[in-house]
Design an enzyme around this catalytic site. Sequence first.
Site, PDB file in Angstrom:
ATOM      1  N   THR A  24      -0.289   5.234   1.502  1.00 24.06           N
ATOM      2  CA  THR A  24       1.149   5.014   1.690  1.00 24.06           C
ATOM      3  C   THR A  24       1.905   5.317   0.396  1.00 24.06           C
ATOM      4  OG1 THR A  24       0.558   3.206   3.186  1.00 24.06           O
ATOM      5  CG2 THR A  24       2.855   3.346   2.521  1.00 24.06           C
ATOM      6  N   ARG A  28      -4.824   4.707  -4.544  1.00 26.52           N
ATOM      7  CA  ARG A  28      -5.190   3.376  -5.039  1.00 26.52           C
ATOM      8  C   ARG A  28      -6.675   3.148  -4.813  1.00 26.52           C
ATOM      9  NH1 ARG A  28       0.067  -0.155  -3.171  1.00 26.52           N
ATOM     10  NH2 ARG A  28       1.513   1.235  -4.241  1.00 26.52           N
ATOM     11  N   SER A 122       0.729  -1.358  -7.735  1.00 29.26           N
ATOM     12  CA  SER A 122       1.817  -2.169  -7.209  1.00 29.26           C
ATOM     13  C   SER A 122       1.537  -3.668  -7.295  1.00 29.26           C
ATOM     14  CB  SER A 122       2.106  -1.731  -5.772  1.00 29.26           C
ATOM     15  OG  SER A 122       3.215  -2.393  -5.273  1.00 29.26           O
ATOM     16  N   HIS A 123       1.505  -4.321  -6.144  1.00 25.60           N
ATOM     17  CA  HIS A 123       1.351  -5.772  -6.072  1.00 25.60           C
ATOM     18  C   HIS A 123      -0.118  -6.193  -6.057  1.00 25.60           C
ATOM     19  CE1 HIS A 123       1.159  -3.737  -2.321  1.00 25.60           C
ATOM     20  NE2 HIS A 123       0.476  -4.745  -1.812  1.00 25.60           N
ATOM     21  N   LYS A 135       0.421   7.361  -8.888  1.00 30.87           N
ATOM     22  CA  LYS A 135       1.393   7.876  -7.920  1.00 30.87           C
ATOM     23  C   LYS A 135       2.142   9.034  -8.566  1.00 30.87           C
ATOM     24  CE  LYS A 135       4.885   5.212  -7.091  1.00 30.87           C
ATOM     25  NZ  LYS A 135       5.893   4.293  -6.572  1.00 30.87           N
ATOM     26  N   ASP A 286       7.368  -7.531  -8.238  1.00 30.85           N
ATOM     27  CA  ASP A 286       5.924  -7.313  -8.216  1.00 30.85           C
ATOM     28  C   ASP A 286       5.435  -6.554  -9.454  1.00 30.85           C
ATOM     29  OD1 ASP A 286       6.992  -4.811  -7.644  1.00 30.85           O
ATOM     30  OD2 ASP A 286       5.323  -4.264  -6.339  1.00 30.85           O
ATOM     31  N   ASP A 288       4.835  -3.466 -10.350  1.00 27.82           N
ATOM     32  CA  ASP A 288       5.553  -2.313 -10.894  1.00 27.82           C
ATOM     33  C   ASP A 288       7.065  -2.401 -10.685  1.00 27.82           C
ATOM     34  OD1 ASP A 288       5.114  -2.008  -8.146  1.00 27.82           O
ATOM     35  OD2 ASP A 288       5.280   0.163  -8.244  1.00 27.82           O
ATOM     36  N   ASP A 290       9.120  -2.769  -8.090  1.00 32.60           N
ATOM     37  CA  ASP A 290       9.934  -2.219  -7.004  1.00 32.60           C
ATOM     38  C   ASP A 290      10.125  -3.196  -5.849  1.00 32.60           C
ATOM     39  OD1 ASP A 290       7.338  -1.975  -6.143  1.00 32.60           O
ATOM     40  OD2 ASP A 290       7.409   0.186  -5.766  1.00 32.60           O
ATOM     41  N   ARG A 291       9.278  -4.211  -5.744  1.00 33.01           N
ATOM     42  CA  ARG A 291       9.445  -5.192  -4.663  1.00 33.01           C
ATOM     43  C   ARG A 291      10.223  -6.405  -5.156  1.00 33.01           C
ATOM     44  NH1 ARG A 291       4.160  -5.559  -0.920  1.00 33.01           N
ATOM     45  NH2 ARG A 291       3.718  -3.336  -0.820  1.00 33.01           N
ATOM     46  N   THR A 353       6.453   3.896   7.716  1.00 28.63           N
ATOM     47  CA  THR A 353       6.250   3.050   6.533  1.00 28.63           C
ATOM     48  C   THR A 353       6.001   3.927   5.308  1.00 28.63           C
ATOM     49  OG1 THR A 353       5.349   1.251   7.830  1.00 28.63           O
ATOM     50  CG2 THR A 353       4.702   1.336   5.516  1.00 28.63           C
ATOM     51  N   GLU A 373      10.149  -4.112   5.409  1.00 29.21           N
ATOM     52  CA  GLU A 373       9.677  -5.489   5.536  1.00 29.21           C
ATOM     53  C   GLU A 373       8.771  -5.891   4.370  1.00 29.21           C
ATOM     54  OE1 GLU A 373       6.225  -5.786   5.925  1.00 29.21           O
ATOM     55  OE2 GLU A 373       6.159  -3.601   5.936  1.00 29.21           O
ATOM     56  N   SER A 374       8.201  -4.901   3.667  1.00 33.53           N
ATOM     57  CA  SER A 374       7.247  -5.189   2.596  1.00 33.53           C
ATOM     58  C   SER A 374       7.964  -5.529   1.282  1.00 33.53           C
ATOM     59  CB  SER A 374       6.305  -4.012   2.419  1.00 33.53           C
ATOM     60  OG  SER A 374       7.034  -2.816   2.209  1.00 33.53           O
ATOM     61  N   LYS A 385      12.306   2.061  -4.253  1.00 29.14           N
ATOM     62  CA  LYS A 385      12.861   0.732  -4.071  1.00 29.14           C
ATOM     63  C   LYS A 385      12.979   0.076  -5.440  1.00 29.14           C
ATOM     64  CE  LYS A 385       8.386  -1.089  -2.505  1.00 29.14           C
ATOM     65  NZ  LYS A 385       7.476  -0.018  -2.105  1.00 29.14           N
ATOM     66  N   ARG A 505      -2.220  -4.889   9.912  1.00 23.43           N
ATOM     67  CA  ARG A 505      -0.942  -5.596   9.860  1.00 23.43           C
ATOM     68  C   ARG A 505      -0.398  -5.757  11.272  1.00 23.43           C
ATOM     69  NH1 ARG A 505      -0.372  -5.654   4.513  1.00 23.43           N
ATOM     70  NH2 ARG A 505      -0.171  -3.769   3.240  1.00 23.43           N
TER      71      ARG A 505
HETATM   72  C1  G16 Z   1       4.113   0.737  -0.677  1.00 22.20           C
HETATM   73  C2  G16 Z   1       5.134   1.689  -0.143  1.00 22.20           C
HETATM   74  C3  G16 Z   1       6.028   0.986   0.836  1.00 22.20           C
HETATM   75  C4  G16 Z   1       5.209   0.338   1.932  1.00 22.20           C
HETATM   76  C5  G16 Z   1       4.185  -0.595   1.317  1.00 22.20           C
HETATM   77  C6  G16 Z   1       3.222  -1.164   2.324  1.00 22.20           C
HETATM   78  O1  G16 Z   1       4.747  -0.234  -1.456  1.00 22.20           O
HETATM   79  O2  G16 Z   1       5.924   2.215  -1.177  1.00 22.20           O
HETATM   80  O3  G16 Z   1       6.910   1.934   1.354  1.00 22.20           O
HETATM   81  O4  G16 Z   1       6.032  -0.396   2.784  1.00 22.20           O
HETATM   82  O5  G16 Z   1       3.413   0.118   0.373  1.00 22.20           O
HETATM   83  O6  G16 Z   1       2.429  -0.144   2.839  1.00 22.20           O
HETATM   84  P1  G16 Z   1       1.174  -0.473   3.745  1.00 22.20           P
HETATM   85  O7  G16 Z   1       1.701  -1.311   4.862  1.00 22.20           O
HETATM   86  O8  G16 Z   1       0.677   0.870   4.178  1.00 22.20           O
HETATM   87  O9  G16 Z   1       0.200  -1.250   2.918  1.00 22.20           O
HETATM   88  P2  G16 Z   1       4.199  -0.602  -2.902  1.00 22.20           P
HETATM   89  O10 G16 Z   1       5.162  -1.610  -3.420  1.00 22.20           O
HETATM   90  O11 G16 Z   1       2.818  -1.162  -2.648  1.00 22.20           O
HETATM   91  O12 G16 Z   1       4.171   0.688  -3.645  1.00 22.20           O
END
Ligand code: G16
Length: 550
Positions: A24, A28, A122-123, A135, A286, A288, A290-291, A353, A373-374, A385, A505
């Site tokens: 996504t 990772r 990320s998180h 990324k 989070d 990095d 962005d959340r 997504t 939603e994330s 974001k 999910r």
């Molecule tokens: C990434 C993407 C988001 C996505 C999220 C969850 O966020 O940038 O657009 O909503 O993953 O993705 P998944 O449901 O496939 O795990 P981040 O903050 O992890 O980079």
Amino acid sequence: MTATLANGILETATTPFPDQRPGTSGLRRKTRAFMQPRYLENFVQAVFDVAAADAPLARETLVLGGDGRYFNVPAIQTIIRMAIANGFGRILVARDGLLSTPAMSAVIRTRMALGGLMLSASHNPGGIDADFGVKFNVRNGGPAPEEVTERIYRRTLEIDRFRSVRLADLDLGRESDHQVGATRVSVFDPLADYVALLERLFDFGALRALFRGGFRMCFDAMHAVTGPCAVHILEERLGAAAGTVVRAQPLPDFGGGHPDPNLVHAHALVERMNAADAPDFGAACDGDGDRNLILGRGCFVSPGDSLALIVEHARRIPAYRDGLAGVARSMPTSTALDRVAASLGIACYETPTGWKYFGDLLDAGLCSICGEESFGTGSDHLREKDGLWAVLCWLSIIAATGMTPARALDAHWRAFGRSYYQRHDFEDLDAAAAAEAVDALRQRLPALAAARFAGEAVVLADDFAYRSPVTGATSEHGGIRIVLADGSRMVFRLSGTGTAGATLRVYLERYRRDGAAGDPEPHLAPLLEAAHALLQLRERFGRERATVIT
Ligand code: G16
């Protein structure tokens, strides 16, 4: 085997790793996977090969940074050597290697770079036994679109050499400039471009007045990348009390925590916001940056509601004073946004997504604010974001309306009704079994079109497919959605951001025109029961309950 070419560049023979398809949001994997010889190098070389096929790199700038997790700096040093060997004209490296994802986007756009490599999972937790990621962001400042990530993946499958130079580690601790052959390498201040941008969007004077009036907030930086920036903006620029930002120092293991700003992993902040002497407002970002998580006193603002409220009140923020061109949300995200968009008479786009799908809508000027939603929200100021942006949006709404988050939510639900919403994550499932469960459900879709759940008839049962209204690019298998006559929805998809096994999910939404404050759980119970039965979660995986509910 490494050969030295005539120009001093080192060329090392390599063989492909079969598992380098970006998910996504980038590639990772476990940190140890990235630390094995050639793994990082193969992927980065594939990115450079794809970039070089589109533009001669000698005239291009590459931005480099990461969220400070374990292996961040060694990976950056490796990439600097590779970027020099691949002939970039300029490399901009964030001081201390620390750059948030939104700041990366800002720097790419401001400096007109070809793109950037952001090192982050990320998180996900950090450490040698935790997670790492890379990324690639492109010229518009956003994550590479699917067409580019697929080209990178194909390249990783045929890669047979990578390039590097002999160069001592660069001192990343201070801003500096170095000429290495034809490449200029600059260590830059990671805050400058980003803070200047935020200052243009928001009325810092009004926000300063809010804090001068005694407003109290707590921002949990989760020992991740936003700490220094949050201290600078909230405490130094806006005058919030010293100590407003907690866990401000970025640490390679995020202090042993899980830098995911949700009710589970930001529980210390949640407890503080539920205490008798709670501050007026709470927020977290989070790994990095962005959340975002938004809290009021004893009140959680779900990401879908937060997005809808920001859009509802956007005109109170200087950058959006003239109104919004349109808005967008990912398919599983609550439809609260759609109702606000309809009331404003603007388009609301539904995408798969992944932030990358918002990029062309933003570039084309079709969409001004978008979210997921994330725990992600952002706008056309960037192509990522932006956690601190969302925090400043909420502070602006509070300053302009005088409403607490709880009152703003109440007013919103009175005006628009409420989408009760939850996401149930079933983590650490066997990957093949999880894929099989989703496939089995996909096979049943035609039959489900005539079914009833929670007392309502199914009006749509499909596997979400998307066609960009801008480029015509298509994306399939965005998630299985079952929509009921009253607007309720169940959505099922596999996460694309995990590093081991699979995470399933399950997204549940139930709309009630007379919805009001209160726990969503009882309202969602019939849908949850139906979801368990549809996926046979107990029979297939022995799971009675989700690992994480947000
Ligand atoms: C990434 C993407 C988001 C996505 C999220 C969850 O966020 O940038 O657009 O909503 O993953 O993705 P998944 O449901 O496939 O795990 P981040 O903050 O992890 O980079």
